[in-house]
Motif scaffolding. Structure first.
Motif, short mmCIF file in Angstrom:
data_model
loop_
_atom_site.label_atom_id
_atom_site.label_comp_id
_atom_site.label_asym_id
_atom_site.label_seq_id
_atom_site.Cartn_x
_atom_site.Cartn_y
_atom_site.Cartn_z
N SER A 137 0.82 -1.22 0.00
CA SER A 137 0.00 0.00 0.00
C SER A 137 0.85 1.27 0.00
CB SER A 137 -0.89 -0.02 1.25
OG SER A 137 -1.39 1.26 1.50
N HIS A 138 0.27 2.33 -0.53
CA HIS A 138 0.86 3.67 -0.39
C HIS A 138 0.95 3.98 1.11
CE1 HIS A 138 1.19 8.06 -0.62
NE2 HIS A 138 1.54 7.90 -1.89
N HIS A 139 2.03 4.67 1.49
CA HIS A 139 2.26 4.89 2.93
C HIS A 139 1.15 5.73 3.59
CE1 HIS A 139 3.62 9.08 2.46
NE2 HIS A 139 4.09 8.67 1.31
N ARG A 140 0.40 6.48 2.77
CA ARG A 140 -0.68 7.29 3.36
C ARG A 140 -1.95 6.47 3.60
NH1 ARG A 140 -1.38 12.79 -0.02
NH2 ARG A 140 -3.04 13.12 1.51
N LEU A 142 -1.92 3.00 4.75
CA LEU A 142 -1.52 1.69 5.30
C LEU A 142 -2.61 1.03 6.14
CD1 LEU A 142 2.19 2.29 6.37
CD2 LEU A 142 1.37 0.64 4.70
N GLU A 143 -3.22 1.82 7.04
CA GLU A 143 -4.16 1.22 8.00
C GLU A 143 -5.41 0.69 7.30
OE1 GLU A 143 -3.49 0.47 11.05
OE2 GLU A 143 -1.51 1.33 10.70
N CYS A 144 -5.99 1.50 6.42
CA CYS A 144 -7.23 1.07 5.77
C CYS A 144 -6.96 -0.13 4.86
CB CYS A 144 -7.91 2.22 5.02
SG CYS A 144 -6.96 2.97 3.71
N CYS A 145 -5.80 -0.15 4.22
CA CYS A 145 -5.48 -1.28 3.34
C CYS A 145 -5.23 -2.53 4.18
CB CYS A 145 -4.26 -0.97 2.48
SG CYS A 145 -4.60 0.23 1.19
N ARG A 146 -4.54 -2.36 5.30
CA ARG A 146 -4.28 -3.51 6.17
C ARG A 146 -5.60 -4.13 6.63
NH1 ARG A 146 -1.26 -1.17 9.76
NH2 ARG A 146 0.80 -1.79 9.06
N GLU A 147 -6.56 -3.26 6.97
CA GLU A 147 -7.86 -3.76 7.43
C GLU A 147 -8.63 -4.44 6.29
OE1 GLU A 147 -8.93 -4.33 10.19
OE2 GLU A 147 -11.12 -4.40 10.15
#
Lengths: 476, 99
Positions: A137-140, A142-147
């Motif tokens: 994921s793009h570093h901005r 990360l959290e939403c993509c991880r979820e």
């Protein structure tokens, strides 16, 4: 360096094992996994949209819900009946059968503009083709993509998918990503994002499906339904604050209808800028050193962009319109800017309009998308054959039209190929079919003309091409 | 899973579907068998004659056995072609004897 190699090695070892186990699954088991993941994605569309908007500060969560719906429901509908395992077609006449084989571990590069939707889209098409997928994921975002990955992976495992069929790449450095891209165990890079990441993917030596930049011109031809065109363009260009790369960047309007069209746009919340205001917007929206849009304006509302530029606008303003005379970096607002800012050109007739659209199309958007509003089929076709665009959209909001499935029968996709002009290997809307190796089982079917032709004639220097062709086709 | 101790090696014959559940069920017994092999200095042979599917868990068990006994002391025999392909894709044929 060693740590980076360890990380990459671990990820690819797991992915290869997943690919191995995947190779045993039949169509029914594969489809069961895809359905489970699609349902998980669609059930979490709102949560993931809110997370993406909050984390990135880009776009509107309500529109990201729609993106998540397209990436799950529409993509699923388009691939659910597709054969992707084993023999997928048989032609008795030609003797050729096609066999679908998975390609192996895929690295998916995810942009910050459409993060969770792109994650779910790529996961669905990878699983449908029995390929493990590594999400970077793009570093901005990360959290939403991880979820999104966590939810999809959990659903996949519950449907008996192989362990590690979806891996979230917890990258530590640029070296990690570079090493991963270059590793020979990786089968394909599915790169959606900015020019640098797509270029890195293509330069890695690993096969890559990338995207190109867009700079979408829209021709509003004299026979267009003015109110309809205006409504559709407002709907499209303000969608998620203009973050879709297929969103309209320039309006090229026939002079005969320009005033009426401008009035309609204004009635829907468009604000035409003065020369001074255009300079102010260009200063904050365009990086004149890098010759690209600034990240600060991407996905911001028209009011926020105006505020950043120090311009006073009405609270109901939805779109900033920049009347321009020419195309190029000397006119920064003629370049791609993923925000509710659109260039405006008034032209004299069809030929002038098409020439302006060519300039815009070739100014940073070759192969991507163009759009026309017209009710003249002949002009629509003449326009289409002159453009260099994978998607020529007719009477359609280009943001939603280019991604397919909503307003036309294009394959629903969040990865839009731009052909060789955009430095891509395909101009298609990338989907499951692009993630397969198709083997062809070719049974003996001898060319009868070859059988009846005296091959020794090939060695006779007196026999020319026309004679060979005539004799070859004698008994046809 | 059937275990046969020969003088110079241990042979383990697996049955039909080695999915995650089956692997979980046989894991403890297999670990004990690997410990026996290690303490007696015996190589192990996994016989997959009857196996038609393997899950990721079985690949992990093979890797574990390889690490514990050394890859030269683990061989996998009588694999069906699709199972051979699984080991090939996963890269196991680079260091294990699989036939």
């Amino acid at each position: 360096m060693e740590k980076s190699v360890d990380l990459v090695d671990d990820v690819l070892t797991r992915a290869l094992s997943a690919a191995a186990i995947f190779s045993q699954l039949n169509q029914k088991k594969t489809d069961r996994i895809v359905r489970a993941v699609y349902e998980a994605g669609l059930n979490n569309r709102i949560k993931l949209a809110r997370m993406a908007a909050d984390e990135t500060g880009i776009g509107k969560w309500e529109d990201k819900v729609i993106k998540n719906v397209v990436a799950t429901q529409y993509v699923y509908e388009s691939i659910k009946n597709q054969k992707t395992v084993g023999i997928i077609s048989e032609d008795h006449e030609s003797g050729i059968s096609e066999i679908a084989q998975p390609i192996g571990p895929i690295l998916a590069i995810i942009p910050c503009t459409n993060p969770t939707s792109t994650v779910m889209f790529k996961i669905l098409i990878a699983l449908k083709t029995r390929n493990p997928i590594i999400i970077s994921s793009h570093h901005r975002a990360l959290e939403c993509c991880r979820e999104a990955v966590r939810l999809c992976y959990e659903a996949a495992l519950n449907a008996d998918a192989p362990d590690d069929c979806i891996i979230f790449f917890e990258r530590g450095s640029r070296d990690d990503t570079r090493n991963l891209m270059c590793d020979k165990r990786l089968a394909l890079i599915l790169a959606t994002g900015g020019e640098s990441v797509v270029k890195a993917a293509y330069s890695s030596g690993t096969p890559a499906l990338g995207v190109g930049a867009g700079n979408v011109p829209v021709f509003i031809e004299e026979t267009a339904d003015i109110a309809f065109a205006s409504e559709q363009i407002m709907l499209s260009k303000t969608f998620d604050n203009g973050t879709i790369c297929a969103s309209e960047q320039s309006l090229v309007v026939d002079g005969k209808i320009a005033d009426a069209f401008a009035a309609d746009l204004i009635s829907r919340g468009a604000r035409f800028l003065t020369d001074e205001e255009m300079s102010a917007v260009a200063n904050i929206a365009f990086d004149s050193q890098k010759l690209t849009m600034t990240p600060e304006v991407v996905g911001q509302s028209a009011i926020r962009v105006a505020e950043m530029a120090g311009i006073s606008v009405k609270p109901e303003t939805k779109l900033l319109v920049a009347p321009l005379k020419s195309v190029g970096c000397q006119c920064p607002l003629s370049c791609e800017i993923l925000a509710p800012i659109v260039a405006w050109y008034v032209v004299d007739g069809f030929d002038e309009a098409v020439k302006t659209c060519i300039d815009l199309n070739f100014h940073g958007g070759i192969g991507h998308t163009v759009s026309i509003y017209s009710n003249d089929e002949d002009k629509i076709k003449r326009f289409a054959v002159t453009m260099n665009a994978g998607r020529v959209l007719v009477n359609t909001p280009s943001s939603q039209g280019a991604v397919g499935g909503l307003y036309n029968r294009l394959n629903p996709s969040l990865t839009l190929g731009c052909g060789t002009g955009g430095k891509n290997i395909t101009m298609d809307n990338v989907t499951a079919g692009h993630l397969l190796n198709i083997q062809r089982l070719a049974r003996r079917r001898v060319n009868e003309r070859m059988e009846h032709f005296d091959a020794s004639l090939y060695f006779d220097p007196e026999i020319d091409a026309q004679t060979i062709e005539r004799l070859f086709n004698l008994n046809r | 899973m059937k275990k046969t101790n020969e003088k110079s090696r241990m042979i383990i014959v697996f049955e039909q579907t080695l999915d995650t559940r089956a692997c979980n069920e046989l894991e403890e017994e297999l670990i004990r068998a690997m410990d026996d092999c290690e303490s007696n200095g015996l190589p192990v042979v996994f016989d997959l004659t009857e196996v038609d599917f393997i899950a990721s868990s079985f690949l992990r068990l093979c890797m574990k056995a390889s690490r514990q006994l050394g890859s030269e002391n683990v061989s996998i025999v009588n694999v069906a072609p699709p199972i051979k392909k699984v080991f090939k894709i996963a890269g196991f044929t680079d260091y294990l004897s699989i036939c």
